[in-house]
Design a protein around this motif. Sequence first.
Motif, PDB file in Angstrom:
ATOM      1  N   LEU A  53       0.832  -1.460  -0.043  1.00 49.49           N
ATOM      2  CA  LEU A  53       0.088   0.010  -0.094  1.00 49.49           C
ATOM      3  C   LEU A  53       0.918   1.407  -0.026  1.00 49.49           C
ATOM      4  O   LEU A  53       1.957   1.218   0.548  1.00 49.49           O
ATOM      5  CB  LEU A  53      -0.752  -0.046   1.315  1.00 49.49           C
ATOM      6  N   ARG A  54       0.153   2.332  -0.465  1.00 51.99           N
ATOM      7  CA  ARG A  54      -0.909   2.485  -1.078  1.00 51.99           C
ATOM      8  C   ARG A  54      -0.829   1.967  -2.743  1.00 51.99           C
ATOM      9  O   ARG A  54      -1.855   1.796  -3.461  1.00 51.99           O
ATOM     10  CB  ARG A  54      -1.539   3.619  -0.757  1.00 51.99           C
ATOM     11  N   GLY A  55       0.122   2.605  -3.148  1.00 47.63           N
ATOM     12  CA  GLY A  55       0.246   2.593  -4.636  1.00 47.63           C
ATOM     13  C   GLY A  55      -0.304   1.194  -5.499  1.00 47.63           C
ATOM     14  O   GLY A  55      -0.558   1.354  -6.447  1.00 47.63           O
ATOM     15  N   ALA A  56       0.052   0.059  -4.619  1.00 48.44           N
ATOM     16  CA  ALA A  56      -0.033  -1.007  -5.805  1.00 48.44           C
ATOM     17  C   ALA A  56      -1.745  -1.491  -5.422  1.00 48.44           C
ATOM     18  O   ALA A  56      -2.067  -2.432  -6.056  1.00 48.44           O
ATOM     19  CB  ALA A  56       0.979  -2.325  -5.097  1.00 48.44           C
ATOM     20  N   SER A  79       6.284   3.458   3.998  1.00 49.74           N
ATOM     21  CA  SER A  79       6.265   4.791   3.506  1.00 49.74           C
ATOM     22  C   SER A  79       7.977   5.265   3.701  1.00 49.74           C
ATOM     23  O   SER A  79       8.651   5.220   4.602  1.00 49.74           O
ATOM     24  CB  SER A  79       5.705   5.805   4.125  1.00 49.74           C
ATOM     25  N   SER A  80       8.130   5.947   2.547  1.00 46.53           N
ATOM     26  CA  SER A  80       9.542   6.566   2.475  1.00 46.53           C
ATOM     27  C   SER A  80       9.559   7.745   1.677  1.00 46.53           C
ATOM     28  O   SER A  80      10.457   8.689   2.035  1.00 46.53           O
ATOM     29  CB  SER A  80      10.426   5.626   1.509  1.00 46.53           C
ATOM     30  N   TYR A  81       8.309   8.243   0.965  1.00 48.21           N
ATOM     31  CA  TYR A  81       8.288   9.498   0.318  1.00 48.21           C
ATOM     32  C   TYR A  81       7.299  10.364   0.951  1.00 48.21           C
ATOM     33  O   TYR A  81       7.272  11.666   0.704  1.00 48.21           O
ATOM     34  CB  TYR A  81       7.744   9.241  -1.007  1.00 48.21           C
ATOM     35  N   VAL A 109       3.617  -7.695  -4.623  1.00 45.87           N
ATOM     36  CA  VAL A 109       2.892  -6.805  -5.588  1.00 45.87           C
ATOM     37  C   VAL A 109       3.193  -5.463  -5.332  1.00 45.87           C
ATOM     38  O   VAL A 109       2.841  -4.716  -4.479  1.00 45.87           O
ATOM     39  CB  VAL A 109       1.366  -7.152  -5.884  1.00 45.87           C
ATOM     40  N   GLU A 110       3.891  -4.847  -6.292  1.00 48.65           N
ATOM     41  CA  GLU A 110       4.547  -3.555  -6.357  1.00 48.65           C
ATOM     42  C   GLU A 110       4.069  -2.560  -7.460  1.00 48.65           C
ATOM     43  O   GLU A 110       3.906  -3.289  -8.625  1.00 48.65           O
ATOM     44  CB  GLU A 110       6.055  -3.354  -6.161  1.00 48.65           C
ATOM     45  N   ASP A 111       3.509  -1.464  -7.089  1.00 40.63           N
ATOM     46  CA  ASP A 111       3.311  -0.524  -8.517  1.00 40.63           C
ATOM     47  C   ASP A 111       4.537  -0.030  -9.319  1.00 40.63           C
ATOM     48  O   ASP A 111       4.696   0.057 -10.561  1.00 40.63           O
ATOM     49  CB  ASP A 111       2.441   0.585  -8.234  1.00 40.63           C
ATOM     50  N   ILE A 112       5.662   0.267  -8.445  1.00 44.17           N
ATOM     51  CA  ILE A 112       6.907   0.775  -9.112  1.00 44.17           C
ATOM     52  C   ILE A 112       8.113   0.598  -8.201  1.00 44.17           C
ATOM     53  O   ILE A 112       8.257   0.701  -7.119  1.00 44.17           O
ATOM     54  CB  ILE A 112       6.646   2.421  -9.435  1.00 44.17           C
ATOM     55  N   VAL A 113       9.255   0.266  -8.997  1.00 49.28           N
ATOM     56  CA  VAL A 113      10.530   0.207  -8.366  1.00 49.28           C
ATOM     57  C   VAL A 113      11.373   1.210  -8.879  1.00 49.28           C
ATOM     58  O   VAL A 113      11.583   1.404 -10.020  1.00 49.28           O
ATOM     59  CB  VAL A 113      11.217  -1.142  -8.808  1.00 49.28           C
ATOM     60  N   ASP A 114      11.702   2.052  -8.160  1.00 51.17           N
ATOM     61  CA  ASP A 114      12.357   3.340  -8.311  1.00 51.17           C
ATOM     62  C   ASP A 114      13.759   3.309  -7.749  1.00 51.17           C
ATOM     63  O   ASP A 114      14.788   2.416  -8.539  1.00 51.17           O
ATOM     64  CB  ASP A 114      11.594   4.583  -7.728  1.00 51.17           C
ATOM     65  N   THR A 115      14.221   3.669  -6.722  1.00 49.74           N
ATOM     66  CA  THR A 115      15.467   3.519  -6.447  1.00 49.74           C
ATOM     67  C   THR A 115      15.757   2.186  -5.619  1.00 49.74           C
ATOM     68  O   THR A 115      16.811   1.670  -5.509  1.00 49.74           O
ATOM     69  CB  THR A 115      15.655   4.410  -5.029  1.00 49.74           C
ATOM     70  N   GLY A 116      14.716   1.222  -5.483  1.00 44.17           N
ATOM     71  CA  GLY A 116      14.900  -0.158  -5.001  1.00 44.17           C
ATOM     72  C   GLY A 116      14.891  -0.126  -3.295  1.00 44.17           C
ATOM     73  O   GLY A 116      14.939  -1.263  -2.883  1.00 44.17           O
ATOM     74  N   LEU A 117      14.994   0.758  -2.819  1.00 45.51           N
ATOM     75  CA  LEU A 117      14.797   1.078  -1.170  1.00 45.51           C
ATOM     76  C   LEU A 117      13.881   0.501  -0.633  1.00 45.51           C
ATOM     77  O   LEU A 117      14.000  -0.318   0.395  1.00 45.51           O
ATOM     78  CB  LEU A 117      14.852   2.645  -0.993  1.00 45.51           C
ATOM     79  N   THR A 118      12.690   0.697  -0.966  1.00 52.80           N
ATOM     80  CA  THR A 118      11.429   0.095  -0.419  1.00 52.80           C
ATOM     81  C   THR A 118      11.469  -1.589  -0.541  1.00 52.80           C
ATOM     82  O   THR A 118      11.204  -2.111   0.283  1.00 52.80           O
ATOM     83  CB  THR A 118      10.238   0.502  -0.986  1.00 52.80           C
ATOM     84  N   LEU A 119      12.084  -2.015  -1.712  1.00 54.69           N
ATOM     85  CA  LEU A 119      12.121  -3.384  -1.955  1.00 54.69           C
ATOM     86  C   LEU A 119      13.032  -4.106  -1.177  1.00 54.69           C
ATOM     87  O   LEU A 119      12.782  -4.995  -0.554  1.00 54.69           O
ATOM     88  CB  LEU A 119      12.220  -3.525  -3.506  1.00 54.69           C
ATOM     89  N   LEU A 169      -0.764   5.236  -8.999  1.00 57.06           N
ATOM     90  CA  LEU A 169       0.415   6.135  -8.650  1.00 57.06           C
ATOM     91  C   LEU A 169      -0.116   7.662  -8.133  1.00 57.06           C
ATOM     92  O   LEU A 169      -0.941   8.045  -9.243  1.00 57.06           O
ATOM     93  CB  LEU A 169       1.455   6.168  -9.655  1.00 57.06           C
ATOM     94  N   ASP A 170       0.421   8.202  -7.073  1.00 57.53           N
ATOM     95  CA  ASP A 170      -0.198   9.504  -6.825  1.00 57.53           C
ATOM     96  C   ASP A 170       0.838  10.683  -6.904  1.00 57.53           C
ATOM     97  O   ASP A 170       1.899  10.404  -7.213  1.00 57.53           O
ATOM     98  CB  ASP A 170      -0.446   9.320  -5.301  1.00 57.53           C
ATOM     99  N   ALA A 171       0.236  11.893  -6.958  1.00 58.42           N
ATOM    100  CA  ALA A 171       1.016  13.164  -6.753  1.00 58.42           C
ATOM    101  C   ALA A 171       0.405  13.615  -5.426  1.00 58.42           C
ATOM    102  O   ALA A 171      -0.845  14.026  -5.373  1.00 58.42           O
ATOM    103  CB  ALA A 171       1.042  14.048  -7.771  1.00 58.42           C
TER     104      ALA A 171
END
Length: 189
Positions: A53-56, A79-81, A109-119, A169-171
């Motif tokens: 959560l929440r993006g996925a 949460s990291s953002y 299940v993830e919506d996005i892998v960006d820096t990989g930190l969350t994963l 995905l949000d802003a």
Amino acid sequence: MTSGAVPEPTIDDDPRIGEVLLTEQQIRERIEQIGQQLSQDYEGEAPLLVCVLRGAYVFLTDLARAVNLPVEIDFIAVSSYGSSTRTSGVVRLVKDLDVDLSDRHVILVEDIVDTGLTLRYLRRSLEARNPASLEVCALLAREKADTDGLGVRYVGFRIPDDFVVGYGLDAAERFRNLRYIALYREDGT
Ligand code: PRP
């Protein structure tokens, strides 16, 4: 709406929504493919889909219905953002799973892998709970993301480094309910 009336504005008319990167149809077709792949790879099993959560949450609901297996579902929130567009560099567990992972086949299940930190954080946390297996399925991955190094087995689409919104995905918590994925333009130009 009566004929000749000016159409009501929709959420798609927001000037901050830029070029559409992935249409509703492209997303739907790719999720069908991933669903078939998962159905083959996990034949005879009842994997646990863990939604980050929440993006996925949007991806999870469509993916779960594209898989021809008796899947179970659980949710974890990190949460990291926060409300910022840049990662704080520190991942915080906001909501833990309810299900015991021991001896389960787990698909994160993830919506996005960006820096990989969350994963990296989630992998460490979930692997410590002794699942039978742990794989990652991400709808999006940045082109720069080392998905092999991060052990992401299923990737929907590779995307460039632009800020994107929609399909979960949000802003600043908005635009999650767009049916497609589009570029986000903060100044609306
Ligand atoms: C987003 C996204 C991933 C993470 C990916 O979550 O959902 O979980 O960032 O970024 P990373 O690879 O750089 O760690 P976010 O913290 O924005 O929360 P949200 O899912 O509630 O939108």
